[in-house]
Design a protein around this motif. Sequence first.
Motif, mmCIF file in Angstrom:
data_model
loop_
_atom_site.group_PDB
_atom_site.id
_atom_site.type_symbol
_atom_site.label_atom_id
_atom_site.label_comp_id
_atom_site.label_asym_id
_atom_site.label_seq_id
_atom_site.Cartn_x
_atom_site.Cartn_y
_atom_site.Cartn_z
ATOM 1 N N LEU A 1 -30.514 -17.677 -52.549
ATOM 2 C CA LEU A 1 -30.827 -16.621 -51.435
ATOM 3 C C LEU A 1 -30.248 -16.946 -49.848
ATOM 4 N N ASP A 2 -30.388 -15.874 -49.371
ATOM 5 C CA ASP A 2 -29.821 -15.875 -47.789
ATOM 6 C C ASP A 2 -30.786 -16.911 -47.076
ATOM 7 N N GLU A 3 -32.383 -16.703 -47.318
ATOM 8 C CA GLU A 3 -33.238 -17.444 -46.758
ATOM 9 C C GLU A 3 -34.363 -17.803 -47.919
ATOM 10 N N ASP B 1 -24.936 -23.568 -47.306
ATOM 11 C CA ASP B 1 -24.412 -23.742 -45.993
ATOM 12 C C ASP B 1 -23.558 -22.309 -45.660
ATOM 13 N N ALA B 2 -23.790 -22.124 -44.335
ATOM 14 C CA ALA B 2 -22.866 -21.057 -43.829
ATOM 15 C C ALA B 2 -21.442 -21.144 -44.215
ATOM 16 N N GLY B 3 -20.908 -20.045 -44.610
ATOM 17 C CA GLY B 3 -19.491 -20.149 -45.100
ATOM 18 C C GLY B 3 -19.349 -20.702 -46.585
ATOM 19 N N SER B 4 -20.241 -21.171 -47.058
ATOM 20 C CA SER B 4 -20.201 -21.655 -48.617
ATOM 21 C C SER B 4 -19.476 -20.427 -49.576
ATOM 22 N N ALA B 5 -18.625 -20.888 -50.370
ATOM 23 C CA ALA B 5 -18.332 -19.859 -51.294
ATOM 24 C C ALA B 5 -18.824 -20.143 -52.690
ATOM 25 N N LEU B 6 -19.973 -21.267 -52.739
ATOM 26 C CA LEU B 6 -20.244 -21.581 -54.223
ATOM 27 C C LEU B 6 -21.067 -20.526 -54.971
ATOM 28 N N SER B 7 -20.834 -20.594 -56.226
ATOM 29 C CA SER B 7 -21.479 -19.625 -57.190
ATOM 30 C C SER B 7 -22.696 -20.452 -57.702
ATOM 31 N N ASP B 8 -23.488 -19.675 -58.555
ATOM 32 C CA ASP B 8 -24.824 -20.172 -59.007
ATOM 33 C C ASP B 8 -24.128 -21.184 -60.215
ATOM 34 N N ASP B 9 -23.159 -20.836 -60.901
ATOM 35 C CA ASP B 9 -22.492 -21.560 -61.842
ATOM 36 C C ASP B 9 -21.934 -23.116 -61.080
ATOM 37 N N ASP B 10 -21.483 -22.675 -59.857
ATOM 38 C CA ASP B 10 -20.957 -24.209 -59.472
ATOM 39 C C ASP B 10 -21.986 -24.977 -59.165
ATOM 40 N N VAL B 11 -23.047 -24.622 -58.525
ATOM 41 C CA VAL B 11 -24.329 -25.465 -58.259
ATOM 42 C C VAL B 11 -24.855 -26.204 -59.528
ATOM 43 N N HIS B 12 -25.018 -25.235 -60.818
ATOM 44 C CA HIS B 12 -25.499 -25.673 -61.890
ATOM 45 C C HIS B 12 -24.474 -26.924 -62.348
ATOM 46 N N ARG B 13 -23.244 -26.748 -62.359
ATOM 47 C CA ARG B 13 -22.467 -27.766 -62.804
ATOM 48 C C ARG B 13 -22.632 -29.017 -61.981
#
Length: 614
Positions: free
Chosen positions: A595-597, A565-577
């Motif tokens: 990715l951006d898109e 989402d626009a403005g989200s600061a999640l990292s790939d590690d956050d998403v994996h968790r």
Amino acid sequence: MARSDRASVPDPVRIGLAVTGDIRQATGRRLTPPRAASLLYFHHRNSHTRRSTGMAAGTHHTVVVNAAGQHALWPAERTVPAGWHAVGAHGTPDECVAFVDRVWKDIRPTVAANPPTGPLSVHDCFAAWAARFPDAVAVEFRGRRLTYADLDRRANQLAHRLLGLGVHPESRVAVLQERSADLIVSLLAVLKAGAAYVPLHSGYPVNRMALVMDDSAASVVLVDRASQELGFAHEAQVVVVDDPASGLAAEPETAPGVPSDGTALAYVIHTSGSTGTPKGVAVTHRSVVDFATDSCWADGAHRSVLFHAPYAFDISTYELWIPLLNGGRIVVAPPEPLDGPRLYELLEQHSVTAVHLTAGFFGAVADQLPECFSSVREVLTGGDVVAPSGVRRVLESCPATRVRHLYGPTETTLFATHCVLTEARHADGPLPLGTPREGVRIHVLDERLEAVPDGASGELFIGGSGVARGYLGKPGLTAERFLPDPYGPPGSRMYRTGDMVRIDPGGRLAFLGRQDNQVKIRGYRVELGEAESAFVRLPGVSRAAVVATPDPHGGKDLVAYIVLDAGSALSDDDVHRMISAELPAYMVPGVIVLLDELPLTPNGKTDRSNLSPH
């Protein structure tokens, strides 16, 4: 990449569903298979497929029903097969599915379409062996042995407890236990009580277990002391089977005597679903008994089988019921994960004669320790791409061992075809799917469900023995995937696999690929759409695409491409968790790329071919 606004997509034009008030009789034409094995062919025409069924979205279908009350979709331009009647509802596949969901509330047949012969149930078949050889060893676990009489007696006691809790025929009983002798007692007891077992995997996130419990409407859950804290809300009654205070030892030791019916439900195993939720494959007693009494098990090679797979996976159908319904012995592996050396030790120490491994585990062991199988007569593997090089290494290292390559979805009771390899030279190329097991009908058909010229490729359909009842609580999806079988007995059905195959010069099936985006990961069938749906439900995630990439052993690994989402600061590690709390481990991608898109095709769909390799 620069972010862009989401393009608006117009609603598709819908064709109105026509329904008449009466049930029309259509003239059915019985088709004769061109040869005994019913191996038919078709030339694949590229077309847009709806969901994962191979049915074109705009094609016209009609709803048909057989004498057992089972509904199915059928191409409107085709003559309705013998034993089926059109009900007067027709339209697009989506419209027909919606109609079936409204009118067919229970996928259980009202009568047996083809009455079973022989033992009517799994527990009847087991009881016959227990009566003949009461003192034979049925189960070994950590130095402890249960004879057939012991297992029968303990399962009877737990079955009486289940009946006292209100369990009745067609009830579902969830089971969440570590791998042990007690687990085998529990599964047999559920069947003796007339119910069906629903395995829960302790490796699943609690959200997934809650979905399975809710979908199956389980009235009781059997746990052990190691698993009794479920971690989610439910309304089922809980029985702790290894609690000395449970009072199970005071229950009657005699068989409960619940009437047997081969068409009754034996178990429900949940597989990945394209809508983002798992779907429960409902398998009957007749399917399991037919599978276990196939003559391919009759040479004694499967007298001692290692039980090591998660019992929520259909490999357990082989590991449990092949030995127990043939007078053999189950060697239960400890609940801890196995590696090659520990597997080698178990096979030798316990004189195991046969073992089933997923394609991924088989490949890893074949690479690192091919002599592991030298003490067994047969190794079974399949469920995903099996590397020929691994089979060659095993056969070269273990000349007295054979490898049985299996093919078949859960909907056909573990496997429908098999190919036995005994020499390394037999694995000099892609492994064939083989030939059907007994009672199985194999058809390779075109989009109109018609036979096609010899030598062409086509979609594989499976009929006959082992075809499941359908998807629990999903009559529309059942009608869409379990279709009338025009090459079988009147009123019979066949399962649409979505797999593209051809017949090789030796008359054996060769796998070409999937019609849809369903893949096998470490032996588990995964709908990429379910994984994608789980990602987009996560807070901060906008879009997701999940793809399968080759792994070193000829199988596949998952890679997820994520747009935040626009403005989200999640990292790939956050998403994996976060995703690890939503999906079972085998569905969690090993690589997550932000990715951006997502790249798009000209018609606005995700262009998976342009997703960069990781």
